[in-house]
Scaffold this motif. Structure first.
Motif, PDB file in Angstrom:
ATOM      1  N   THR A 247      12.429   4.099   7.109  1.00 55.42           N
ATOM      2  CA  THR A 247      11.008   4.612   6.957  1.00 55.42           C
ATOM      3  C   THR A 247      10.137   3.591   6.468  1.00 55.42           C
ATOM      4  OG1 THR A 247      11.570   6.788   6.601  1.00 55.42           O
ATOM      5  CG2 THR A 247       9.709   6.351   5.790  1.00 55.42           C
ATOM      6  N   VAL A 248      10.761   2.749   5.506  1.00 54.13           N
ATOM      7  CA  VAL A 248      10.057   1.386   5.067  1.00 54.13           C
ATOM      8  C   VAL A 248       9.732   0.494   6.071  1.00 54.13           C
ATOM      9  CG1 VAL A 248       9.933  -0.472   3.226  1.00 54.13           C
ATOM     10  CG2 VAL A 248      10.619   1.955   2.511  1.00 54.13           C
ATOM     11  N   PHE A 249      10.580   0.267   6.780  1.00 55.20           N
ATOM     12  CA  PHE A 249      10.643  -0.724   7.847  1.00 55.20           C
ATOM     13  C   PHE A 249       9.477  -0.071   8.874  1.00 55.20           C
ATOM     14  CE2 PHE A 249      11.700  -1.784  12.195  1.00 55.20           C
ATOM     15  CZ  PHE A 249      11.651  -3.373  12.048  1.00 55.20           C
ATOM     16  N   ASN A 250       9.500   0.988   9.433  1.00 54.75           N
ATOM     17  CA  ASN A 250       8.622   1.514  10.422  1.00 54.75           C
ATOM     18  C   ASN A 250       7.274   1.432   9.982  1.00 54.75           C
ATOM     19  OD1 ASN A 250      10.892   1.825  12.305  1.00 54.75           O
ATOM     20  ND2 ASN A 250      11.052   4.121  11.655  1.00 54.75           N
ATOM     21  N   GLN A 251       7.001   1.992   8.613  1.00 48.56           N
ATOM     22  CA  GLN A 251       5.628   2.130   8.190  1.00 48.56           C
ATOM     23  C   GLN A 251       4.953   0.702   8.087  1.00 48.56           C
ATOM     24  OE1 GLN A 251       6.015   4.437   4.473  1.00 48.56           O
ATOM     25  NE2 GLN A 251       6.105   6.245   5.734  1.00 48.56           N
ATOM     26  N   SER A 252       5.873  -0.374   7.551  1.00 47.56           N
ATOM     27  CA  SER A 252       5.054  -1.547   7.220  1.00 47.56           C
ATOM     28  C   SER A 252       5.018  -2.302   8.391  1.00 47.56           C
ATOM     29  CB  SER A 252       6.090  -2.323   6.169  1.00 47.56           C
ATOM     30  OG  SER A 252       7.552  -2.426   6.815  1.00 47.56           O
ATOM     31  N   ILE A 257       1.807  -4.871  12.804  1.00 46.10           N
ATOM     32  CA  ILE A 257       1.588  -5.086  14.150  1.00 46.10           C
ATOM     33  C   ILE A 257      -0.175  -4.821  14.553  1.00 46.10           C
ATOM     34  CG2 ILE A 257       2.136  -4.422  16.431  1.00 46.10           C
ATOM     35  CD1 ILE A 257       4.818  -3.571  15.589  1.00 46.10           C
ATOM     36  N   SER A 258      -0.515  -3.781  13.713  1.00 41.11           N
ATOM     37  CA  SER A 258      -2.105  -3.577  14.082  1.00 41.11           C
ATOM     38  C   SER A 258      -2.981  -4.707  13.276  1.00 41.11           C
ATOM     39  CB  SER A 258      -2.309  -2.136  13.592  1.00 41.11           C
ATOM     40  OG  SER A 258      -1.771  -1.864  12.379  1.00 41.11           O
ATOM     41  N   ARG A 259      -2.219  -5.551  12.343  1.00 35.76           N
ATOM     42  CA  ARG A 259      -3.076  -6.341  11.801  1.00 35.76           C
ATOM     43  C   ARG A 259      -3.984  -5.736  10.920  1.00 35.76           C
ATOM     44  NH1 ARG A 259      -4.515 -10.925  16.534  1.00 35.76           N
ATOM     45  NH2 ARG A 259      -2.153 -10.953  17.758  1.00 35.76           N
ATOM     46  N   HIS A 260      -3.620  -4.852  10.182  1.00 36.58           N
ATOM     47  CA  HIS A 260      -4.430  -4.241   9.124  1.00 36.58           C
ATOM     48  C   HIS A 260      -4.081  -4.680   7.857  1.00 36.58           C
ATOM     49  CE1 HIS A 260      -6.769  -1.226  11.403  1.00 36.58           C
ATOM     50  NE2 HIS A 260      -5.602  -0.581  12.075  1.00 36.58           N
ATOM     51  N   TRP A 261      -4.435  -6.045   7.402  1.00 38.03           N
ATOM     52  CA  TRP A 261      -3.779  -6.915   6.499  1.00 38.03           C
ATOM     53  C   TRP A 261      -4.155  -6.356   5.030  1.00 38.03           C
ATOM     54  CZ3 TRP A 261      -0.540  -9.135   9.030  1.00 38.03           C
ATOM     55  CH2 TRP A 261      -0.816  -9.690  10.268  1.00 38.03           C
ATOM     56  N   LEU A 265      -1.295  -4.933   2.454  1.00 39.02           N
ATOM     57  CA  LEU A 265      -1.249  -5.413   1.057  1.00 39.02           C
ATOM     58  C   LEU A 265      -1.134  -4.070   0.210  1.00 39.02           C
ATOM     59  CD1 LEU A 265      -0.763  -7.631  -0.563  1.00 39.02           C
ATOM     60  CD2 LEU A 265      -3.234  -7.879  -0.925  1.00 39.02           C
ATOM     61  N   ASP A 266      -2.049  -3.067   0.453  1.00 37.34           N
ATOM     62  CA  ASP A 266      -1.867  -1.761  -0.322  1.00 37.34           C
ATOM     63  C   ASP A 266      -0.622  -1.293  -0.312  1.00 37.34           C
ATOM     64  OD1 ASP A 266      -4.386  -2.521  -1.151  1.00 37.34           O
ATOM     65  OD2 ASP A 266      -5.528  -1.158   0.120  1.00 37.34           O
ATOM     66  N   TYR A 267      -0.115  -1.328   1.025  1.00 36.85           N
ATOM     67  CA  TYR A 267       1.285  -0.229   1.133  1.00 36.85           C
ATOM     68  C   TYR A 267       2.245  -1.046   0.318  1.00 36.85           C
ATOM     69  CZ  TYR A 267       5.203   1.356   3.684  1.00 36.85           C
ATOM     70  OH  TYR A 267       6.500   1.749   3.870  1.00 36.85           O
ATOM     71  N   VAL A 268       2.141  -2.604   0.352  1.00 34.05           N
ATOM     72  CA  VAL A 268       3.211  -3.360  -0.252  1.00 34.05           C
ATOM     73  C   VAL A 268       3.310  -2.886  -1.934  1.00 34.05           C
ATOM     74  CG1 VAL A 268       4.209  -5.594  -1.148  1.00 34.05           C
ATOM     75  CG2 VAL A 268       3.361  -5.188   1.115  1.00 34.05           C
ATOM     76  N   HIS A 299       7.980 -10.294   2.103  1.00 34.20           N
ATOM     77  CA  HIS A 299       7.887 -10.804   3.401  1.00 34.20           C
ATOM     78  C   HIS A 299       6.301 -10.436   4.123  1.00 34.20           C
ATOM     79  CE1 HIS A 299       7.644 -12.503   7.552  1.00 34.20           C
ATOM     80  NE2 HIS A 299       7.585 -11.424   7.906  1.00 34.20           N
ATOM     81  N   HIS A 300       5.976  -9.167   3.893  1.00 37.45           N
ATOM     82  CA  HIS A 300       4.776  -8.545   4.511  1.00 37.45           C
ATOM     83  C   HIS A 300       3.746  -8.913   3.232  1.00 37.45           C
ATOM     84  CE1 HIS A 300       6.153  -6.516   7.964  1.00 37.45           C
ATOM     85  NE2 HIS A 300       7.108  -5.732   7.152  1.00 37.45           N
TER      86      HIS A 300
END
Length: 349
Positions: A247-252, A257-261, A265-268, A299-300
């Protein structure tokens, strides 16, 4: 005559020596005596008794067996020369009949023959070779795909149903295709749509990770007889840990991929807290999922800082800088973000 118990001077059943040129009578050997072997007549079995018949030792061959032996196996002549001009063509006594001259007759009952005759008459009238093709031709699924693509939804013309309710039934790929087709017809719509785009909501992602984390702890009861950090506890929670990792891999990956940087960063920062609250097991090999998630989020975070740069905003970067020391205790490689953070803050000032 030897006395009983005295050693014997010759071997039992010993053969009398035979010299060349001396007849058996001269040599002292009597032919046919039951106690001595006839050395001049070869026998298959050496026996102290000369009462074995010759036809038993050398059985005669029957006439049928003699014919089979004389005939032997039929073999074709092997020619090793690559030149085929000198080869002899062996003509087969029975030639294979051609397809035109072959008439195959199937054995069937009178009822079956009548049914086959009726079926042949039906196929001649309809022009179909089998009932399967007839059913395919009559089924609605055999219609062209274009009619299904251009087929409009039933509720598209119903103004009583809100547009948001209708859009909930579409998938992500369908919505993307609809928006792209509208933008392709009118380029001015692209600017209007871009202005309405907001920051991706990571609230549902947070709730999903919290649910899976709850399942990890619920897999091992909180009792004295159970230990959540030993090997038994890991085996009970292994399935939920694998789900958490995926789940962590798919969400991040979706945000990257969509380039919502900014959202990445908030997700990290959000996902780092969930990973930190996962169990730490006694065996270091069982903590592989925990290490993988920390490495992936680190990494993200670097990617978001490098690509987002000033567009991330000062507040978001400052919040990451304040939490960086605590995150470094979990995964030291996160300290690589300090250089990017300092460059962004210097540019903003």
């Amino acid at each position: 005559m030897d006395l009983p118990g005295s050693p014997r001077n010759r071997t039992p059943l010993g053969e009398l020596p035979v010299r060349q040129g001396v007849s058996p009578q001269q040599n002292g050997t009597v032919i046919g005596t039951p106690t001595q072997r006839n050395a001049l007549t070869p026998r298959l079995v050496d026996s102290p008794m000369a009462n074995i018949l010759d036809h038993i030792l050398t059985p005669t061959v029957s006439p049928e067996e003699m014919i089979i032996r004389q005939r032997g196996r039929r073999r074709r002549q092997v020619i090793w020369s690559p030149d085929g001009n000198g080869r002899t063509q062996h003509s087969s006594p029975a030639k294979t009949p051609t397809k035109a001259s072959t008439v195959m007759t199937l054995r069937s009952s009178p009822r079956k023959r009548s049914l086959m005759q009726e079926f042949s008459e039906v196929t001649k009238l309809t022009g179909l070779s089998s009932p399967l093709k007839r059913s395919l031709a009559e089924s609605p699924a055999s219609s062209s795909k274009k009619s299904r693509v251009h087929e409009s939804a039933m509720n598209s013309q119903n103004d009583a149903i809100p547009l948001g309710t209708i859009l909930q039934g579409y998938g992500r790929d369908q919505l993307i295709a609809i928006i792209e087709s509208m933008v392709a017809r009118d380029e001015k719509l692209e600017g209007a749509i871009r202005s309405e785009l907001s920051l991706p909501d990571i609230g549902p992602l947070d709730a999903e990770l919290g649910r899976i984390k709850k399942n990890i702890y619920a897999s091992v009861p909180n009792q004295k007889i159970y230990n959540r950090t030993d090997g038994h506890g890991f085996l009970r929670a292994a399935t939920h840990l694998a789900t958490f990792k995926q789940t962590v891999f798919n969400q991040s990956q979706s945000l990257c991929i969509s380039r919502h940087w900014d959202a990445l960063l908030d997700y990290v920062l959000m996902a780092w807290t969930h990973v930190r609250e996962t169990p730490v097991y006694e065996n270091d090999r069982h903590n592989a999922t925990r290490r993988y998630c920390f490495k992936l989020l680190s990494h993200h975070a670097n990617c978001a800082l490098k690509h987002g740069a000033l567009a991330l905003g000062t507040k978001r970067v400052t919040r990451l800088q304040q939490k960086l020391s605590g995150m470094a205790a979990d995964w030291p490689e996160i300290t690589e973000c300090r250089n990017c953070i300092s460059d962004i803050l210097k540019s903003c000032c």
